[in-house]
Structures are given as C-alpha cells and as structure tokens.
Design a protein around this motif. Structure first.
Motif, PDB file in Angstrom:
ATOM      1  N   ALA A  39       0.823  -1.219   0.000  1.00  0.00           N
ATOM      2  CA  ALA A  39       0.000   0.000   0.000  1.00  0.00           C
ATOM      3  C   ALA A  39       0.850   1.259   0.000  1.00  0.00           C
ATOM      4  O   ALA A  39       0.444   2.297  -0.550  1.00  0.00           O
ATOM      5  CB  ALA A  39      -0.933  -0.004   1.204  1.00  0.00           C
ATOM      6  N   GLN A  41       3.293   2.301  -1.632  1.00  0.00           N
ATOM      7  CA  GLN A  41       3.676   2.916  -2.913  1.00  0.00           C
ATOM      8  C   GLN A  41       2.634   3.916  -3.397  1.00  0.00           C
ATOM      9  O   GLN A  41       2.926   4.746  -4.265  1.00  0.00           O
ATOM     10  CB  GLN A  41       3.890   1.829  -3.965  1.00  0.00           C
ATOM     11  CG  GLN A  41       2.661   1.027  -4.313  1.00  0.00           C
ATOM     12  CD  GLN A  41       2.951  -0.145  -5.237  1.00  0.00           C
ATOM     13  OE1 GLN A  41       3.416   0.042  -6.366  1.00  0.00           O
ATOM     14  NE2 GLN A  41       2.693  -1.361  -4.743  1.00  0.00           N
ATOM     15  N   TRP A  42       1.418   3.869  -2.836  1.00  0.00           N
ATOM     16  CA  TRP A  42       0.363   4.799  -3.242  1.00  0.00           C
ATOM     17  C   TRP A  42       0.081   5.863  -2.194  1.00  0.00           C
ATOM     18  O   TRP A  42      -0.835   6.660  -2.370  1.00  0.00           O
ATOM     19  CB  TRP A  42      -0.916   4.034  -3.559  1.00  0.00           C
ATOM     20  CG  TRP A  42      -0.806   3.183  -4.788  1.00  0.00           C
ATOM     21  CD1 TRP A  42      -0.679   3.598  -6.087  1.00  0.00           C
ATOM     22  CD2 TRP A  42      -0.808   1.756  -4.834  1.00  0.00           C
ATOM     23  NE1 TRP A  42      -0.602   2.530  -6.935  1.00  0.00           N
ATOM     24  CE2 TRP A  42      -0.683   1.371  -6.202  1.00  0.00           C
ATOM     25  CE3 TRP A  42      -0.918   0.747  -3.873  1.00  0.00           C
ATOM     26  CZ2 TRP A  42      -0.649   0.043  -6.610  1.00  0.00           C
ATOM     27  CZ3 TRP A  42      -0.892  -0.572  -4.278  1.00  0.00           C
ATOM     28  CH2 TRP A  42      -0.756  -0.915  -5.632  1.00  0.00           C
ATOM     29  N   PHE A  43       0.874   5.899  -1.107  1.00  0.00           N
ATOM     30  CA  PHE A  43       0.670   6.954  -0.120  1.00  0.00           C
ATOM     31  C   PHE A  43       1.035   8.304  -0.726  1.00  0.00           C
ATOM     32  O   PHE A  43       1.990   8.403  -1.511  1.00  0.00           O
ATOM     33  CB  PHE A  43       1.524   6.722   1.120  1.00  0.00           C
ATOM     34  CG  PHE A  43       1.075   5.563   1.987  1.00  0.00           C
ATOM     35  CD1 PHE A  43      -0.212   5.060   1.912  1.00  0.00           C
ATOM     36  CD2 PHE A  43       1.953   4.989   2.892  1.00  0.00           C
ATOM     37  CE1 PHE A  43      -0.620   4.007   2.710  1.00  0.00           C
ATOM     38  CE2 PHE A  43       1.562   3.933   3.700  1.00  0.00           C
ATOM     39  CZ  PHE A  43       0.265   3.440   3.612  1.00  0.00           C
ATOM     40  N   PRO A  44       0.338   9.385  -0.385  1.00  0.00           N
ATOM     41  CA  PRO A  44       0.669  10.700  -0.935  1.00  0.00           C
ATOM     42  C   PRO A  44       2.021  11.180  -0.445  1.00  0.00           C
ATOM     43  O   PRO A  44       2.466  10.817   0.663  1.00  0.00           O
ATOM     44  CB  PRO A  44      -0.464  11.598  -0.422  1.00  0.00           C
ATOM     45  CG  PRO A  44      -1.033  10.880   0.741  1.00  0.00           C
ATOM     46  CD  PRO A  44      -0.847   9.417   0.494  1.00  0.00           C
ATOM     47  N   GLN A 272      -4.290  -0.660  -2.799  1.00  0.00           N
ATOM     48  CA  GLN A 272      -4.474   0.654  -3.413  1.00  0.00           C
ATOM     49  C   GLN A 272      -5.708   1.350  -2.828  1.00  0.00           C
ATOM     50  O   GLN A 272      -5.691   2.571  -2.582  1.00  0.00           O
ATOM     51  CB  GLN A 272      -4.597   0.526  -4.931  1.00  0.00           C
ATOM     52  CG  GLN A 272      -4.511   1.853  -5.658  1.00  0.00           C
ATOM     53  CD  GLN A 272      -4.310   1.688  -7.156  1.00  0.00           C
ATOM     54  OE1 GLN A 272      -4.336   0.578  -7.685  1.00  0.00           O
ATOM     55  NE2 GLN A 272      -4.102   2.786  -7.849  1.00  0.00           N
ATOM     56  N   ALA A 275      -4.717   2.632   0.595  1.00  0.00           N
ATOM     57  CA  ALA A 275      -3.907   3.848   0.474  1.00  0.00           C
ATOM     58  C   ALA A 275      -4.786   5.052   0.164  1.00  0.00           C
ATOM     59  O   ALA A 275      -4.519   6.172   0.630  1.00  0.00           O
ATOM     60  CB  ALA A 275      -2.843   3.672  -0.607  1.00  0.00           C
ATOM     61  N   GLY A 276      -5.840   4.838  -0.612  1.00  0.00           N
ATOM     62  CA  GLY A 276      -6.753   5.931  -0.921  1.00  0.00           C
ATOM     63  C   GLY A 276      -7.461   6.448   0.317  1.00  0.00           C
ATOM     64  O   GLY A 276      -7.633   7.667   0.484  1.00  0.00           O
ATOM     65  N   ALA A 279      -4.911   8.466   2.316  1.00  0.00           N
ATOM     66  CA  ALA A 279      -4.689   9.767   1.697  1.00  0.00           C
ATOM     67  C   ALA A 279      -5.860  10.706   1.954  1.00  0.00           C
ATOM     68  O   ALA A 279      -5.677  11.879   2.323  1.00  0.00           O
ATOM     69  CB  ALA A 279      -4.466   9.601   0.189  1.00  0.00           C
ATOM     70  N   SER A 283      -3.951  13.207   4.311  1.00  0.00           N
ATOM     71  CA  SER A 283      -3.080  14.049   3.486  1.00  0.00           C
ATOM     72  C   SER A 283      -3.406  15.532   3.679  1.00  0.00           C
ATOM     73  O   SER A 283      -4.563  15.942   3.659  1.00  0.00           O
ATOM     74  CB  SER A 283      -3.236  13.670   2.011  1.00  0.00           C
ATOM     75  OG  SER A 283      -2.375  14.442   1.207  1.00  0.00           O
TER      76      SER A 283
END
Length: 310
Positions: A39, A41-44, A272, A275-276, A279, A283
């Motif tokens: 996960a 790799q998709w963190f902001p 993914q 991670a969304g 974020a 974020s």
C-alpha cells in the motif's frame, strides 16, 4: 532493516516518505510493519509513514514472557510505541492501525492524548477487547507449532485473496487466480508470522481477554476524543460488524465505513484502496491534539501550506 531502542527493547522500524505529515502505523497481532509495504507505494508524498514492530514481532526483540504475560500487555505495547515516537523525534502523529493495533491505540490515547492527531482504524479490536475461550487459545498453540496450520488459519485474515469454496475443514485455502503479487506478499507475512515470539502467540489472546473481562478501557471510551475513521471489510470473519457499529456509536468523534469486497486486511487484500482511504483522511493535515483547533485555518495547516508553496 532498521532497529531502534525503545525502553527495554529494540524494535524494528520502517519509514515510507519524508513529507511534513507524520503518521505511525500500528500493526495487528501476529503481523509486522511490513503489512503496509504494498500500500505504501500509493501513499501521498506529503506523508511520512513510520511503522514499528511490536515486541515479539517482525524485526523486534522477543523478551521471555512473564508468568502472566504482563510484559506483552496491551498497555506495554502502547508504551513501546510512545517510546519509539520519542526516539524518532515524533512529538505528535496521526495513527493508522490494523486489528489489535486499534486497542493499542486506545491505550496510547489515554496515556498521551496530546501526542495524537487523527486515527484511522482498519478492522480494529475495539476498546471492549475480545474474550478468547480455551478452544481458541488451543488454536493459537497449534499455530505456534505448525507453519501449515498458521497458513491455513491466517487465510481468514485476508479472505478475499482465496477461493470462497476452499475454506473447508482439513483443507488448505486456495488463492484466486491473477493475484500473484498479493500472493507473494501473503507468503512473506506468513513467514514472518511463524517467527513471532511465544509472548505474542499466547500473550495477545490472554491480554485481550483481560481487557474484555476488566472492562476498564471500555468504561473510559468517552475519553477517546480524537477524530476517528473506522474501516470495516464486509467479509471480515474476525471482527464483528456489531462491534464496529457499537464502537463508532460510543466514540465521541467517529464514523464507520463498511467496505464491500474485502475481509479483515484491506492493506493486503486491496492495498491501493487502503492507500486511498489513508490519503483522503490524512493528506494535507498536520496532527494536532484534540481541542487545540481554532476557528478558520489552523496554524498547523497554514504552516503545512506555506511549506508546500515556498
């Protein structure tokens, strides 16, 4: 592998990103910091996500357990995480938790509420704890002795990765087709799980049972005032829907999102998507203790925006 000295133990540590918004990931039982590896790799880019292994897990020390497993208590894990924050120079962080990491976070909230901003719980153990009967304790003993048993039982922690009709007594759950990268990650975490210390295999279920039986933490749930997002996978066979709804109702500032198509571990099953959620909730927001926000843009948000536009 990075290791940090926190109190009387050395704990495994990983970091993803170096942005201005600090986040601490607290994993679940029989797991490790690596459960968010895919996960991440998709963190902001504005997040700096730190993940620390519990004592007894991952790359951390494995102290010999006390007779009552008190040195593996939920409060001990919370104290370890706060000590790790000291070493890492993290005064205040957002928390992202998974499973038993949720009740560890609750203990952290009571010990040091001023050091925590928002909290994102993924299929958490609630402050009410979980009662484990002797048959369940026996299952943990069997898992500790057999990697095959561990693999079969742990499939329930990531159920959407497996063919639904393969969860049969005496059978090994079979992976769905087309998920090779997730299958590889699952095998990695199973290898880690089987190396957990004895204080984890039995200490965690025994200490969660103590939390449930005393009711002390459940009785203080009104003190857990931090803004909280609870995610619960609708295929989760470990954490009950009714417990998540009760937790969301009892917390002073929480909302619950029930996510279809995933089980107990969205961080592995649908990284993914996980991670969304991270974020969207964290974020751009520097962590502030509850009660410090002022009307209008907070000073921390202004500082964050200035750092992004300088």
């Amino acid at each position: 592998m990075a290791r940090i000295r926190a109190g009387d133990v050395t704990l495994g540590h990983r970091q993803w990103g170096s942005g201005p918004v600090p986040v601490l990931f607290i994993h679940g039982n029989l797991a490790s910091k690596d459960w968010i590896e895919i996960a991440a790799q998709w963190f902001p880019p504005d997040l700096a996500v730190h993940a620390v292994d519990w004592r007894g897990c991952g790359d951390s020390d494995r102290p010999t357990p006390d007779d009552d497993y008190d040195n593996y208590s939920i409060t001990q894990h919370a104290t370890d995480m706060l000590a790790a924050m000291d070493v890492l120079g993290l005064d205040c962080v957002h928390l992202v938790t998974h499973s038993t990491g949720g009740i560890i976070a609750a203990r952290m909230q009571l010990i040091a509420p001023e050091r925590i901003g928002r909290i994102l719980h993924l299929d958490p153990v609630s402050p009410m704890g979980i009662r484990f009967e002797e048959s369940s304790i026996a299952a943990f003993r069997a898992m500790e002795q057999s990697k095959q048993t561990t693999r079969a039982v742990m499939a329930n922690a990531a159920s959407s990765l497996f063919q639904a009709d393969s969860f049969l007594p005496g059978k090994m759950p079979r992976f769905r087709d087309g998920i090779d990268h997730l299958q590889a990650m699952y095998e990695k975490v199973i290898d880690q799980t089987f190396t957990a210390g004895h204080g984890i295999w039995l200490g965690t279920p025994l200490n969660l049972t103590k939390e449930a039986e005393t009711g002390e933490l459940a009785g203080r749930i009104g003190e857990l005032v931090h803004e909280t997002l609870i995610l619960w996978g609708q295929q989760d066979a470990i954490i009950l829907q009714k417990d998540m709804r009760a937790m969301a109702e009892a917390l002073p500032d929480a909302r619950l999102v029930e996510v279809p198509g995933v089980g107990h571990s969205m961080n592995i099953e649908a990284p993914q998507m996980f991670a969304g959620f991270v974020a969207g909730f964290l974020s751009g927001i520097l962590p502030e203790p509850p009660g410090t926000a002022q009307p209008g843009p907070s000073p921390s948000r202004v500082r964050w925006w200035q750092s992004r536009t300088a």
